[in-house]
Design a protein around this motif. Structure first.
Motif, PDB file in Angstrom:
ATOM      1  N   ASP A  75       0.875  -1.079  -0.052  1.00  0.00           N
ATOM      2  CA  ASP A  75       0.095  -0.001   0.119  1.00  0.00           C
ATOM      3  C   ASP A  75       0.862   1.372   0.118  1.00  0.00           C
ATOM      4  O   ASP A  75       0.516   2.200  -0.773  1.00  0.00           O
ATOM      5  CB  ASP A  75      -0.677   0.044   1.263  1.00  0.00           C
ATOM      6  N   VAL A  76       2.013   1.328   0.647  1.00  0.00           N
ATOM      7  CA  VAL A  76       2.810   2.367   0.680  1.00  0.00           C
ATOM      8  C   VAL A  76       3.117   2.524  -0.921  1.00  0.00           C
ATOM      9  O   VAL A  76       3.385   3.617  -1.051  1.00  0.00           O
ATOM     10  CB  VAL A  76       4.037   2.173   1.728  1.00  0.00           C
ATOM     11  N   LEU A  77       3.978   1.446  -1.291  1.00  0.00           N
ATOM     12  CA  LEU A  77       4.421   1.654  -2.428  1.00  0.00           C
ATOM     13  C   LEU A  77       3.491   2.099  -3.664  1.00  0.00           C
ATOM     14  O   LEU A  77       3.710   2.948  -4.383  1.00  0.00           O
ATOM     15  CB  LEU A  77       5.107   0.265  -2.878  1.00  0.00           C
ATOM     16  N   GLY A  78       2.266   1.495  -3.629  1.00  0.00           N
ATOM     17  CA  GLY A  78       1.247   1.742  -4.485  1.00  0.00           C
ATOM     18  C   GLY A  78       0.797   3.207  -4.423  1.00  0.00           C
ATOM     19  O   GLY A  78       0.650   3.906  -5.461  1.00  0.00           O
ATOM     20  N   LEU A  79       0.585   3.847  -3.211  1.00  0.00           N
ATOM     21  CA  LEU A  79       0.313   5.191  -2.909  1.00  0.00           C
ATOM     22  C   LEU A  79       1.302   6.065  -3.472  1.00  0.00           C
ATOM     23  O   LEU A  79       0.913   7.369  -3.843  1.00  0.00           O
ATOM     24  CB  LEU A  79       0.018   5.558  -1.573  1.00  0.00           C
ATOM     25  N   ILE A  80       2.606   5.676  -3.170  1.00  0.00           N
ATOM     26  CA  ILE A  80       3.802   6.619  -3.463  1.00  0.00           C
ATOM     27  C   ILE A  80       3.779   6.685  -5.230  1.00  0.00           C
ATOM     28  O   ILE A  80       3.990   7.921  -5.721  1.00  0.00           O
ATOM     29  CB  ILE A  80       4.988   6.284  -2.872  1.00  0.00           C
ATOM     30  N   VAL A  81       3.594   5.697  -5.708  1.00  0.00           N
ATOM     31  CA  VAL A  81       3.433   5.607  -7.257  1.00  0.00           C
ATOM     32  C   VAL A  81       2.476   6.348  -7.833  1.00  0.00           C
ATOM     33  O   VAL A  81       2.503   7.266  -8.625  1.00  0.00           O
ATOM     34  CB  VAL A  81       3.655   4.145  -7.733  1.00  0.00           C
TER      35      VAL A  81
END
Length: 1017
Positions: A34-40
């Protein structure tokens, strides 16, 4: 952040994700997906207000981030709400990592691009992307998200069709809104499978055909709102749609539905709002409507409904808004309307109602707006109506008699608009009219008051429009009529007003239109009119005004139209401003106006010249004054004679010089005319390709050029025998300043042609000249010009025959469009603009002799089946008006209000192709904005070119674009076209481009080349 930076971050994050997978750190990935997805996801956005600063890629979990909600048990993101944060950019693939996401709300931003990235979010329950700038097709996979309960894509630019299997998995869908997009085609028939749907809004799209899903709509038993308005849906509404017992709101307005209203409409007991306006419904109102006692809003306006106005209307006691306007309802307005105690808005205008206004309306104590105009109502206005707290009252265009009620204190505080025009009211205009504190619009014109203008009008501090035309008013114009300072339109023409125009008229600082024409006003035009800096139109014709026109009036820079004809004015016109462009029609009929356009004396109000008598000062008596000399001049006259004064000598000398000049100019003009005749004859010989002597000209013969059927056609022979009889049988299809147009079967094999019966003109007394001019016009061959086919000529009747264009003119398609007819798209409007430009360019640069249209306007732009424009009436000014060299003296063109180039109104100025360029610029503005060149409103008076120019300077020009086009146009095309129009309407002719240059500019605008071509003008 730049695009390269965003790509670098995206690649880095996905690389980190891949490396983590390789290392087998599965738990870490579950925590950080979720962190990676939201940053992308964030990397594809622009966040000008830094709302997403708390999103940090180094955090182990996003659950503490702003606008993010997680499941407390799993710590996975379940809700992302970023509404109204002014975000731009696109919805990127990072959103795909949020596999536990249930709520995604991104409304009221400026996101662009498509939404393909949302195809794999299978757990979504709510998706709100409304009010962005998203585009492309709506992915069919969205319909496969079986968990989806709420889908709102309102106010974007989605286009294309919805596949028929779009709604195959919508068993959980409760709310669906796809309104205000560009979707087209049929509404999928699978929609009825959304069995728990309670709100369906597909309005403001381009859906067409008869909605195929309605056959199964009875399955949507939970439906409460159904909105299909502002589409192109057609056909009739089938029985069964009103079996939806939970339905509360039904909006079908602005479509092409036809047939009768379904008889089962009364089976929806909970209906609260029904709007079926602007369709083609016909027949009588179904009696089952009376069952809808909960209905508060009923709008059936602008249909073809007929029959008597229903007496059972009083059973619908919940009505707050009732609009049956613009139908064919007949009969009397029943007294049962008084049962509608909650009614606030009543609009029955433009029907065929008769009888009196029922007294029972006084029982509708909540009533604020009553519109009954353009019916056949008779009798007096009930006094009780003036005891209600009405805000707007329009009874115009009826046969009402009696006097105007005095009103009550309640009405004095509420009324803002009162229109009683075009009736037969009489008696006094009550002085209580001055007590209407909030009145902005007052129209009592075309009545029979036979009274004075009440001086109490000066107390109306908010009044912006006062129209008392043709009401048989007597007395004088009130001296303090303009004390309100807010008045913008004042019309008192067509009465019997006497006395002078009061100086106080100069206090109307907001006045834009002043019309006092056709009265018996006397005295001078007051100098105080020069204080009216907002004034655009001044009409003082047909009075008994005298003296000179105040020279100070030239200071009125906004003045566009002046008419002072048929008064007793003398002297010179003021220099500068609009007075340099007045033509003969605006100043004729005066005693001594000094203008080259007028025949007769030029009278100047100057003091008498001093007469020098011989020996007055030569007798040695130097103390004797001029008065004494003049007293003795009578006794000396018999002995010495009298010398002429210096002024008289100068005048005589000037007269001799002028007379000599006139003789010289006359001789030169005669020589020029002989040369022009020679040139015309030579041109005719070239164009016709044969000798004139070889052509027989016969009076009363129908001449069809380049046609063999003119000799043998039965319709042509009948026409030659009795043309009036044929025209009486023919269809009348239009009327303009040059004549009336008919459709008649005069062509080969009975093909229809257009026949224009020209207005009588002294110029058409020579068959040979007429034949020559028509044949010259017939040689003009272009795709965007109406082809001239022939003519008929007698001294009493002149007809011009041309091709028949079946699709009507631009005026009817732009301003007189039927509600069920779709508006002109931007592509069609651009095609009309470019085609008209090409036609004018041909007339100006290719056609020989060069032809200037002089009368360009929407009614002269005809449209073929594919909406290609064809210009008509070109060259008719050569046939019907007097021309002297390069000047034209005609007032016919004043009918094209707003299209007249400033120099066309000037006296003795050259008339050339730049006049057409000005009219073409106005035509562009009218097409792009959908507005008329000059518009009168209750509180406003708008010149379209001025309005667009101001909006462009303020950076708000997109607000001028015709709203019916919605967002289907390209700003890269519309903005340059608007700028081109403003260049074409420049007040200085030399600043306007030629039509050839305009064609090149328009072609560049429609190409992918950067639009810099306007920079050279």
């Amino acid at each position: 952040m730049g695009d390269q930076g965003k790509k670098w971050i995206t690649c880095t994050l996905f690389l980190a994700m891949t490396m983590s997978l390789i290392n087998g750190d599965i738990n870490s990935i579950q925590l950080n997906d979720d962190v990676l997805g939201l940053i992308v996801f964030k990397s594809d956005l622009s966040d000008p207000s830094s709302h997403l600063d708390s999103w940090n890629e180094d955090d182990d979990s996003p659950c503490s981030w702003s606008y993010v909600k997680c499941n407390p048990k799993t710590s996975r993101v379940t809700e992302l709400s970023l509404d109204g944060l002014s975000l731009t950019g696109k919805i990127g693939r990072g959103i795909q990592k949020l596999q536990h996401l249930k709520v995604l709300s991104l409304s009221k931003n400026n996101l662009t691009g498509n939404i393909i990235a949302l195809s794999n979010n299978i757990n979504l329950q709510k998706l709100d992307l409304s009010h962005n700038s998203l585009s492309g097709q709506i992915p069919s996979s969205l319909g496969s998200v079986s968990s989806l309960r709420y889908l709102d894509l309102t106010g974007n630019s989605f286009s294309g069709t919805l596949s028929d299997d779009f709604f195959t998995n919508c068993s959980s869908l409760r709310y669906l809104s796809l309104s205000h997009n560009h979707l087209e085609g049929q509404i999928p028939s699978t929609l009825f499978r959304c069995s728990v749907l309670n709100s369906l809004n597909l309005s403001s799209n381009r859906f067409s055909g008869n909605p195929s899903f309605v056959s199964g709509i009875w399955k949507l038993q939970r439906l409460r709102l159904l909105d299909l308005s502002f589409n192109s849906l057609s056909g009739s509404i089938p029985l069964g749609i009103f079996s939806l017992h939970n339905l509360k709101v039904l909006h079908f307005q602005r479509n092409q539905f036809s047939g009768s209203l379904p008889s089962d409409i009364g089976l929806c007991p909970h209906l609260n709002r029904v709007d079926l306006s602007f369709n083609r419904f016909s027949g009588e109102l179904p009696r089952t409507l009376r069952r809808l006692t909960s209905l508060s809003h009923l709008d059936l306006s602008n249909n073809l409904l007929s029959g008597d106005f229903p007496a059972w209307i009083g059973d619908m006691t919940g009505l707050v808004h009732l609009d049956f306007s613009s139908n064919d309802l007949t009969g009397k307005l029943p007294s049962s309307v008084g049962n509608l105690r909650s009614l606030k808005d009543l609009n029955l205008s433009k029907n065929k109602l008769s009888g009196e206004i029922p007294e029972s309306l006084e029982s509708c104590e909540e009533l604020t707006n009553v519109q009954l105009k353009s019916n056949g109502l008779v009798g007096s206005i009930p006094d009780s109506l003036f005891d209600l707290g009405l805000q707007e009252m329009d009874f115009s265009g009826n046969g009402l008699t009696g006097s105007i009620p005095r009103g009550s204190s309640r009405l004095f505080e509420s009324l803002t608009m009162l229109d009683l025009s075009r009736n037969s009211l009489s008696g006094n205009i009550p002085g209580e009219v001055g007590l209407f504190n909030h009145l902005r619009y007052l129209n009592l014109s075309w009545n029979h008051f036979n009274t004075r203008v009440p001086p109490e009008i000066e107390f109306l501090q908010n009044l912006t429009v006062l129209d008392l035309r043709n009401s048989k008013l007597i007395g004088s114009v009130p001296a303090d009529i303009c004390d309100s300072q807010s008045l913008q339109i004042l019309q008192l023409d067509g009465n019997s007003l006497t006395g002078s125009i009061p100086e106080g008229i100069g206090n109307c600082s907001s006045l834009k239109l002043l019309s006092l024409s056709h009265n018996n006003l006397t005295g001078p035009i007051p100098k105080s009119l020069s204080n009216l800096q907002e004034l655009k139109i001044l009409k003082l014709e047909a009075n008994k005004l005298s003296g000179e026109i105040p020279k100070e009036l030239h200071e009125l820079q906004n003045l566009l139209l002046v008419n002072i004809s048929f008064n007793r004015l003398v002297g010179r016109l003021p220099s500068g401003g609009v007075f340099e462009s007045l033509d003969q029609s605006a100043i004729r009929g005066n005693l001594g106006i000094c203008s080259p356009l007028l025949k007769g004396p030029c009278i100047m109000n100057v003091s008498k010249p001093i007469v020098i008598i011989p020996n007055t000062y030569g007798n040695g008596n130097n103390n004797e004054g001029i008065a004494g000399s003049q007293a003795r001049s009578g006794s000396r006259h018999s002995h010495r004679g009298m010398f002429l004064s210096v002024s008289v000598i100068v005048a005589i000398t000037a007269a001799i010089l002028i007379f000599s000049g006139v003789i010289v100019i006359t001789l030169l003009n005669a020589s020029v005319r002989r040369r022009l005749t020679f040139v015309d004859n030579a041109l005719e010989s070239i164009f016709s390709g044969s000798s004139r002597s070889g052509r027989s000209l016969v009076t009363g013969k129908l001449v069809l050029l380049n046609s063999r059927s003119s000799r043998s056609s039965s319709s042509s022979q009948e026409f030659a025998r009795n043309p009036e009889s044929v025209l009486n049988k023919a269809s009348r299809i239009g009327e303009g300043v040059f004549g009336t147009v008919y459709k008649a079967p005069l062509g080969e094999q009975g093909r229809n042609l257009a026949v224009k019966k020209l207005v009588p003109s002294p110029i058409l007394q020579n068959l040979e000249d007429f034949d020559r001019e028509v044949r010259i016009l017939a040689k003009a061959k272009h795709l965007n010009l109406v082809t001239i086919k022939g003519y008929y000529w007698t001294p009493e009747m002149q007809l011009l025959v041309s091709e028949y264009i079946p699709n009507g003119n631009l005026q009817s398609k732009l301003h007189e469009r039927e509600p069920s007819t779709p508006p002109l798209s931007w592509d069609v409007r651009y095609r009309i603009i470019l085609g008209t430009a090409k036609g004018l360019a041909y007339l100006h640069h290719t056609c020989r002799p060069t032809t200037v249209h002089f009368n360009l306007k929407p009614t002269n732009i005809l449209l073929d089946e594919k909406y290609n424009p064809k210009i008509s009436d070109f060259g008719l000014s050569r046939l019907l008006t007097t021309q002297d060299g390069n000047t034209m003296n005609s007032n016919r063109f004043q009918n094209a209000l707003g299209y007249v180039a400033p120099e066309l109104e000037c006296q003795n100025l050259r008339v050339n192709e730049k006049c057409d360029v000005y009219g073409f610029g106005v035509l562009i503005l009218e097409l792009v904005t959908g507005r008329r060149p000059v518009e009168y409103g209750e509180d406003s008076f708008v010149i379209l070119s001025d309005h667009v120019r101001v909006m462009l300077e303020q950076g708000n020009v997109l607000e001028c674009i015709d709203p019916v086009m919605e967002e289907e146009y390209s700003e890269d095309e519309v903005l340059p076209v608007l700028k081109l129009a403003l260049v074409c309407t420049s007040q200085i002719p030399s600043n306007r481009p030629t039509m050839a240059e305009i064609v090149q500019i328009l072609q560049v605008i429609n190409s992918p080349v950067p639009h810099r071509v306007l920079d050279s003008f």
